[in-house]
Scaffold this active site. Structure first.
Site, PDB file in Angstrom:
ATOM      1  N   HIS A  78      28.269  24.212  70.976  1.00 27.46           N
ATOM      2  CA  HIS A  78      28.379  25.711  70.969  1.00 27.46           C
ATOM      3  C   HIS A  78      27.194  26.250  69.913  1.00 27.46           C
ATOM      4  CE1 HIS A  78      33.027  26.110  71.574  1.00 27.46           C
ATOM      5  NE2 HIS A  78      32.403  25.799  72.659  1.00 27.46           N
ATOM      6  N   GLU A  80      26.910  27.350  66.939  1.00 31.61           N
ATOM      7  CA  GLU A  80      27.205  26.943  65.740  1.00 31.61           C
ATOM      8  C   GLU A  80      26.677  25.472  65.486  1.00 31.61           C
ATOM      9  OE1 GLU A  80      29.482  28.610  67.311  1.00 31.61           O
ATOM     10  OE2 GLU A  80      30.612  30.121  66.138  1.00 31.61           O
ATOM     11  N   CYS A 106      34.892  29.130  66.592  1.00 33.91           N
ATOM     12  CA  CYS A 106      36.352  28.430  67.120  1.00 33.91           C
ATOM     13  C   CYS A 106      36.822  27.337  65.946  1.00 33.91           C
ATOM     14  CB  CYS A 106      36.082  27.934  68.416  1.00 33.91           C
ATOM     15  SG  CYS A 106      34.918  26.336  68.447  1.00 33.91           S
ATOM     16  N   CYS A 109      34.058  24.809  65.606  1.00 43.38           N
ATOM     17  CA  CYS A 109      32.901  25.115  64.772  1.00 43.38           C
ATOM     18  C   CYS A 109      33.446  25.219  63.310  1.00 43.38           C
ATOM     19  CB  CYS A 109      32.320  26.223  65.242  1.00 43.38           C
ATOM     20  SG  CYS A 109      31.583  25.943  66.795  1.00 43.38           S
TER      21      CYS A 109
HETATM   22 ZN   LIG Z   1      32.618  26.762  68.436  1.00 45.21          ZN
END
Ligand SMILES: [Zn+2]
Length: 183
Positions: A78, A80, A106, A109
């Site tokens: 992701h 992040e 999420c 992360c």
């Molecule tokens: Zn994430």
């Protein structure tokens, strides 16, 4: 035999991109996170999310990431987690770090931010915006977030939300793959 090494390869256009001058303000950092998300969509190099990490003492951006889950085949990548990985050892420099992300993190992360000792998380689009285009972020983030708040992590939501949500809609509108679990 299983792979013995995993590489995080940023798109070439990111390597060519200049970082903002230090000290970079919150707005400059968030605009950077949204701009790389938008460019990732425009160039077809990954999902509609961007992030960066700033050392809050120097104001220097020490990591920038975009979502690479689809092109890499690695669901961990992701925006992040990529930005955190790029910042790497510099996360431990004095001064604390802020994570700027084009969408509320999420659970993965948030967990990565916990382990990276991120002291502040600033986000633009909301989980609702991500859900509206089909991403299913799963349950559990409110609990983890509450624990992080109790440990002193500061959350700032909705900064430039509309600009980041527009990137999500543009991605979905042009038929971008909605990866991850289905709702
Ligand atoms: Zn994430």
């Amino acid at each position: 035999m299983a792979a013995s090494a995993v590489e995080i390869r940023l798109p070439d256009w990111m390597a060519a991109r200049a970082l903002p001058a230090a000290p970079a303000s919150d707005e400059v950092c968030m605009r950077l996170a949204i701009a790389v998300a938008a460019e990732n969509v425009a160039r077809g190099t990954g999902g509609p999310f961007g992030a960066c990490i700033r050392n809050d003492a120097s104001g220097e951006v020490i990591g920038v990431g975009v979502n690479l889950a689809m092109p890499s085949g690695n669901p961990l990548l992701h925006a992040e987690t990529v930005a955190i990985s790029i910042a790497g050892a510099r996360l431990g420099e004095p001064g604390g770090v802020t994570l700027f992300t084009s969408c509320e993190p999420c659970i993965m992360c948030l967990g990565a931010s916990h382990w990276a000792q991120v002291s502040r998380i600033v986000s633009a689009a909301s989980r609702v915006d991500a859900h509206e285009v089909g991403f299913s972020e799963g349950a559990g983030t409110p609990q983890l977030r509450a624990e992080m708040v109790a440990r002193g992590v500061v959350f700032v939501d909705g900064v430039l939300r509309e600009e980041a949500a527009a990137v999500l809609r543009r991605y979905a509108g042009q038929g971008g793959v909605i990866y991850g679990p289905k709702s």
